[in-house]
Write a protein that holds these residues in place. Structure first.
Motif, PDB file in Angstrom:
ATOM      1  N   THR A  36       2.546  43.301 -90.405  1.00 47.27           N
ATOM      2  CA  THR A  36       2.289  44.460 -89.553  1.00 47.27           C
ATOM      3  C   THR A  36       1.533  45.501 -90.357  1.00 47.27           C
ATOM      4  O   THR A  36       1.994  45.914 -91.428  1.00 47.27           O
ATOM      5  CB  THR A  36       3.619  45.073 -89.057  1.00 47.27           C
ATOM      6  N   ALA A  37       0.354  45.869 -89.876  1.00 49.52           N
ATOM      7  CA  ALA A  37      -0.457  46.854 -90.592  1.00 49.52           C
ATOM      8  C   ALA A  37       0.046  48.259 -90.294  1.00 49.52           C
ATOM      9  O   ALA A  37       0.930  48.461 -89.455  1.00 49.52           O
ATOM     10  CB  ALA A  37      -1.918  46.708 -90.177  1.00 49.52           C
ATOM     11  N   ALA A  38      -0.525  49.247 -90.994  1.00 49.40           N
ATOM     12  CA  ALA A  38      -0.117  50.635 -90.823  1.00 49.40           C
ATOM     13  C   ALA A  38      -0.321  51.091 -89.382  1.00 49.40           C
ATOM     14  O   ALA A  38       0.422  51.932 -88.869  1.00 49.40           O
ATOM     15  CB  ALA A  38      -0.909  51.526 -91.782  1.00 49.40           C
ATOM     16  N   ASP A  39      -1.322  50.490 -88.714  1.00 54.56           N
ATOM     17  CA  ASP A  39      -1.593  50.864 -87.321  1.00 54.56           C
ATOM     18  C   ASP A  39      -0.647  50.179 -86.335  1.00 54.56           C
ATOM     19  O   ASP A  39      -0.799  50.328 -85.120  1.00 54.56           O
ATOM     20  CB  ASP A  39      -3.050  50.537 -86.964  1.00 54.56           C
ATOM     21  N   GLY A  40       0.309  49.387 -86.856  1.00 57.12           N
ATOM     22  CA  GLY A  40       1.265  48.721 -85.987  1.00 57.12           C
ATOM     23  C   GLY A  40       0.783  47.373 -85.466  1.00 57.12           C
ATOM     24  O   GLY A  40       1.559  46.632 -84.867  1.00 57.12           O
ATOM     25  N   ASN A  41      -0.488  47.039 -85.700  1.00 56.25           N
ATOM     26  CA  ASN A  41      -1.006  45.748 -85.231  1.00 56.25           C
ATOM     27  C   ASN A  41      -0.662  44.627 -86.211  1.00 56.25           C
ATOM     28  O   ASN A  41      -0.437  44.861 -87.393  1.00 56.25           O
ATOM     29  CB  ASN A  41      -2.529  45.815 -85.058  1.00 56.25           C
ATOM     30  N   ARG A  42      -0.670  43.386 -85.673  1.00 54.61           N
ATOM     31  CA  ARG A  42      -0.392  42.211 -86.502  1.00 54.61           C
ATOM     32  C   ARG A  42      -1.693  41.728 -87.130  1.00 54.61           C
ATOM     33  O   ARG A  42      -2.704  41.601 -86.448  1.00 54.61           O
ATOM     34  CB  ARG A  42       0.201  41.079 -85.653  1.00 54.61           C
ATOM     35  N   HIS A  43      -1.679  41.475 -88.425  1.00 52.52           N
ATOM     36  CA  HIS A  43      -2.862  40.969 -89.129  1.00 52.52           C
ATOM     37  C   HIS A  43      -2.503  39.735 -89.936  1.00 52.52           C
ATOM     38  O   HIS A  43      -1.341  39.483 -90.202  1.00 52.52           O
ATOM     39  CB  HIS A  43      -3.434  42.036 -90.064  1.00 52.52           C
ATOM     40  N   ARG A  44      -3.561  39.017 -90.318  1.00 53.96           N
ATOM     41  CA  ARG A  44      -3.361  37.788 -91.120  1.00 53.96           C
ATOM     42  C   ARG A  44      -3.578  38.095 -92.595  1.00 53.96           C
ATOM     43  O   ARG A  44      -4.617  38.655 -92.953  1.00 53.96           O
ATOM     44  CB  ARG A  44      -4.378  36.742 -90.651  1.00 53.96           C
ATOM     45  N   PRO A  45      -2.636  37.737 -93.447  1.00 59.78           N
ATOM     46  CA  PRO A  45      -2.866  37.952 -94.889  1.00 59.78           C
ATOM     47  C   PRO A  45      -3.773  36.864 -95.468  1.00 59.78           C
ATOM     48  O   PRO A  45      -4.007  35.841 -94.834  1.00 59.78           O
ATOM     49  CB  PRO A  45      -1.464  37.827 -95.484  1.00 59.78           C
ATOM     50  N   VAL A  46      -4.265  37.106 -96.677  1.00 61.18           N
ATOM     51  CA  VAL A  46      -5.030  36.107 -97.439  1.00 61.18           C
ATOM     52  C   VAL A  46      -4.117  35.644 -98.570  1.00 61.18           C
ATOM     53  O   VAL A  46      -3.266  36.402 -99.037  1.00 61.18           O
ATOM     54  CB  VAL A  46      -6.305  36.750 -98.018  1.00 61.18           C
ATOM     55  N   MET A  47      -4.287  34.396 -98.975  1.00 56.30           N
ATOM     56  CA  MET A  47      -3.509  33.892-100.116  1.00 56.30           C
ATOM     57  C   MET A  47      -4.415  33.707-101.316  1.00 56.30           C
ATOM     58  O   MET A  47      -5.540  33.220-101.165  1.00 56.30           O
ATOM     59  CB  MET A  47      -2.947  32.505 -99.774  1.00 56.30           C
ATOM     60  N   ILE A  48      -3.906  34.057-102.477  1.00 56.80           N
ATOM     61  CA  ILE A  48      -4.598  33.687-103.719  1.00 56.80           C
ATOM     62  C   ILE A  48      -3.663  32.753-104.481  1.00 56.80           C
ATOM     63  O   ILE A  48      -2.518  33.112-104.772  1.00 56.80           O
ATOM     64  CB  ILE A  48      -4.930  34.932-104.570  1.00 56.80           C
ATOM     65  N   HIS A  49      -4.131  31.549-104.738  1.00 55.39           N
ATOM     66  CA  HIS A  49      -3.378  30.613-105.581  1.00 55.39           C
ATOM     67  C   HIS A  49      -3.868  30.838-107.005  1.00 55.39           C
ATOM     68  O   HIS A  49      -5.067  30.910-107.218  1.00 55.39           O
ATOM     69  CB  HIS A  49      -3.681  29.156-105.245  1.00 55.39           C
ATOM     70  N   ARG A  50      -2.982  30.923-107.947  1.00 54.61           N
ATOM     71  CA  ARG A  50      -3.467  31.075-109.315  1.00 54.61           C
ATOM     72  C   ARG A  50      -2.511  30.443-110.314  1.00 54.61           C
ATOM     73  O   ARG A  50      -1.294  30.391-110.110  1.00 54.61           O
ATOM     74  CB  ARG A  50      -3.729  32.544-109.681  1.00 54.61           C
ATOM     75  N   ALA A  51      -3.080  29.903-111.391  1.00 55.57           N
ATOM     76  CA  ALA A  51      -2.294  29.377-112.502  1.00 55.57           C
ATOM     77  C   ALA A  51      -2.920  29.935-113.762  1.00 55.57           C
ATOM     78  O   ALA A  51      -4.105  29.738-113.996  1.00 55.57           O
ATOM     79  CB  ALA A  51      -2.335  27.854-112.507  1.00 55.57           C
TER      80      ALA A  51
END
Ligand SMILES: [Zn+2]
Ligand SMILES: [Zn+2]
Length: 689
Positions: free
Chosen positions: A548-563
């Motif tokens: 949930t973003a600050a504006d109350g809307n639903r957003h999609r996160p991004v993933m970073i895979h790291r080693a």
């Protein structure tokens, strides 16, 4: 021969009009005889149609494209090349059309390949002169030299190999020109068949078209079916060495005759060859499989299985220190550590897409009552489930979940090696869940973490490769052009803003996104990927992740895979070779070896050992009834950083006599002073000792 004029475009931009049939050597001589003498071959690019008079004569069919593989395939030797692409030709090749021409001198990386393939002809010449009954396979250049496959009922002995190398020197001394000749295909096949040359018959049949003329190269009386190019004469093969021999079945099929593959290497100068042999010796000295045994770090047991190493106490100590080091660094950089199981239902990997794209590299599923479980090949889906374990808001982001995650990959048994290629590995893994506008900063922070860890571990030989997708390969990559465009752009921007130099590698990306690979080089200069950072827009989609973003809307996160420091297996194998087993004090499994001079000093040894252990050191006392020098030598062979020796004098003074690895005897000092000094080195994770 036609008397037409052709235009030869040179790298300096000048254009020479020359009669058709002019050779690159003619062009070189017209520029300067010194250039001609320094040239090995020529690189030409046709400006239109056919550039070399005979290039259409082989009648190769276009489907026989050279295959990409580590060992050169037969197709890479014999199949036709794209006639519009730049290619290497002999200095004596008659030019037939307008071209760009670049003279290839010894400095050109391709020159070594031409030399080494020519050296393979010299090897085959020598073998046939000594063992005329031998049948020839093929003899390509490799990354480190060349080989030639031979069929001969009797195995070549080490004495035979020495004789072959001596005969090669004669062939080189004879300085025979490599001359290209052509013969009608059917005539060539008949001759090969008559002589029982089954391998040459196979190559000609497979790689040339009926009715064509096939290309041969002659030096002296030796003739080989080959498309070239070669150096002008055998005399150019100045520094050549036979390296080893191995067996291989003809066409890789056990039902076929067994061939003898002789490996060699060649350089333009004796000095280059000597340097290479020295590096090879250094690599042998550092080989983690050999040191792993000598220093009792790890073992491989047939009863456990290939690629499943057992960590012995000393190796386990190094691994545990490395794990503690990275966990601490991550904690201080905002990561939260989790534990997740090594297995999961197949369904999870179906949902993530790994099952579709990756299941060739996974162990087969285990059937339970009414479900199927698999050993995980990656940790990502488990961390996604942790993200999903409660509703997320922008305040949770970036969420950095880290784990020393153990994974299982089904690698072919032939590919397994020591700790560096295994089937069970523990990755210093983490997944950063963030909003799209946080990618750049998170990515930069990971880069800084990599640089910090490498500095602490003493790793200096590395480079960055930005691995991009190949838009033409829809099978290998998730089909989402907008996603690839965004991901690749953000990584480039972050790298540029950090001022880091990098190469780009098309077709090297993960199936779900672009990645930055950090390539470490070994003593031989071979590069491998150890650390990676991958930006992934795909798995969040696949799992429908939201916040949930600050504006109350639903957003999609991004993933970073790291080693950061790769798998524990690979990093320890790398560090063993980097340090040639002489680990810095803070990582050494045994930091201090104690040498009481005689039995009457054993009580003092116990006191010294207790004091050192109390200060946190890993200590071993040699209480055998052996000579002092033998005990010192044994600790030195184990590459122990400090050896403390003591007798009556030291005991009386509460002191120890200190021997430092690489520096020898440093004299006597009070035990308390030694502890303070060594503690300081450990605390700063010094790589000086
Ligand atoms: Zn050849
Ligand atoms: Zn991952």
């Amino acid at each position: 021969m036609s008397t037409n004029t052709i235009a030869v475009h040179l790298p300096d931009g000048s254009i020479r009009e020359v009669p058709s049939g002019t050779t690159p050597l003619d062009v070189a001589n017209s520029i300067s005889p010194r250039l001609a003498a320094a040239s090995v071959a020529a690189r030409i690019t046709p400006l239109a149609a056919t550039a070399v008079q005979n290039s259409a004569r082989d009648g190769h069919s276009p489907e026989n494209k050279p295959a990409a593989s580590e060992e050169p395939s037969e197709a890479s030797m014999y199949a036709a090349e794209d006639s519009a692409a730049p290619r290497l030709v002999d200095l004596s090749a008659p030019l037939a059309s307008d071209i760009t021409l670049e003279l290839v001198t010894e400095k050109d990386p391709d020159a070594l390949k031409v030399l080494r393939h020519s050296a393979a002809h010299v090897l085959a010449t020598a073998v046939l002169e000594l063992f005329p009954e031998t049948k020839l396979g093929h003899g390509p250049a490799t990354d480190s030299g060349f080989f030639y496959d031979f069929y001969r009922a009797q195995p070549f002995t080490p004495e035979n190999l020495a004789a072959i190398e001596a005969k090669m020197a004669e062939v080189v001394a004879r300085n025979e020109p490599f001359v290209r000749e052509y013969e009608p295909r059917e005539q060539a096949l008949a001759e090969f068949a008559k002589d029982g040359d089954f391998m040459k018959t196979h190559f000609v049949t497979k790689f040339t078209a009926p009715g064509s003329e096939v290309s041969f190269y002659r030096n002296g009386t030796f003739i080989d079916f080959c498309r070239g190019p070669h150096v002008p004469s055998t005399g150019r093969v100045k520094a050549v060495k036979v390296m080893s021999i191995s067996g291989a079945y003809w066409l890789g099929d056990q039902k076929n005759p067994q061939l003898q593959r002789i490996y060699g290497t060649a350089f333009f100068s004796r000095k280059d060859l000597d340097e290479y042999l020295e590096r090879l010796e250094d690599a042998r000295r550092r080989d983690h499989r050999r040191l792993g045994k000598e220093l009792e770090l790890f073992a491989v047991s047939d009863e456990v299985g290939a690629g499943l190493p057992l960590w012995l106490p000393k190796g386990a100590t190094i691994r545990r220190l490395l794990e503690e080091y990275i966990l601490d660094l991550e904690r201080r950089n905002g990561y939260e550590h989790v534990y997740t199981p090594d297995i999961a239902k197949v369904d999870l990997y179906v949902r993530s897409g790994h099952w579709a794209h990756y299941h060739d590299s996974m162990f087969p599923p285990m059937k339970l009552e009414n479900e199927e479980m698999v050993l995980r090949p990656m940790n990502c889906p488990h961390h996604i489930l942790i993200y999903e374990s409660k509703p997320r808001s922008y305040r949770d982001l970036p969420l950095r979940l880290a784990e020393l995650g153990t994974m299982y990959r089904y690698e072919l048994s032939g590919a397994l090696s020591g700790l560096s290629r295994v089937r069970c590995m523990t990755l210093n893994d983490a997944h950063i869940f963030c909003s799209p506008d946080q990618i750049k900063e998170e990515f930069s922070n990971v880069m800084k973490l990599v640089e910090r860890a490498y500095r602490d571990l003493g790793i200096t030989q590395y480079s960055y490769r930005l691995s991009l997708h190949d838009p033409a390969n829809k099978e290998k990559y998730v089909d989402n052009d907008a996603m690839w465009e965004l991901g690749e752009r953000v990584l480039r921007e972050a790298l540029d803003s950090l001022g880091l130099k990098y190469k780009e590698g098309k077709g090297e990306a993960a199936f779900y996104g672009p990645k930055l690979d950090i390539q470490l080089a070994d003593v031989m200069g071979h590069e491998e990927t150890y650390s990676t950072i991958q930006v992934d827009f795909h798995l969040p989609n696949q799992f429908g992740l939201e916040y949930t973003a600050a504006d109350g809307n639903r957003h999609r996160p991004v993933m970073i895979h790291r080693a950061i420091i790769s798998t524990m297996e690979r990093m320890v194998s790398y560090l063993i070779e980097l340090y040639a087993g002489a680990f810095p004090l803070w990582l050494a499994p045994v930091q201090i070896g104690l040498v009481p001079i005689s039995e009457r000093h054993l009580a003092y040894a116990q006191k010294v050992e207790a004091a050192l252990k109390d200060a946190g050191f890993r200590v071993e006392t040699d209480d055998r009834n052996e000579k002092m020098n033998a005990k010192i030598r044994d600790f030195a062979n184990q590459k122990t950083p400090y050896i403390l020796v003591f007798g009556d004098k030291e005991e009386g003074a509460g002191a120890v006599s200190v021997r430092t690895r690489g520096k020898g005897d440093q004299g006597s000092m009070p035990l308390a002073d030694f502890i303070a000094k060594a503690t300081a080195l450990v605390d700063m994770q010094s790589t000086e000792l």
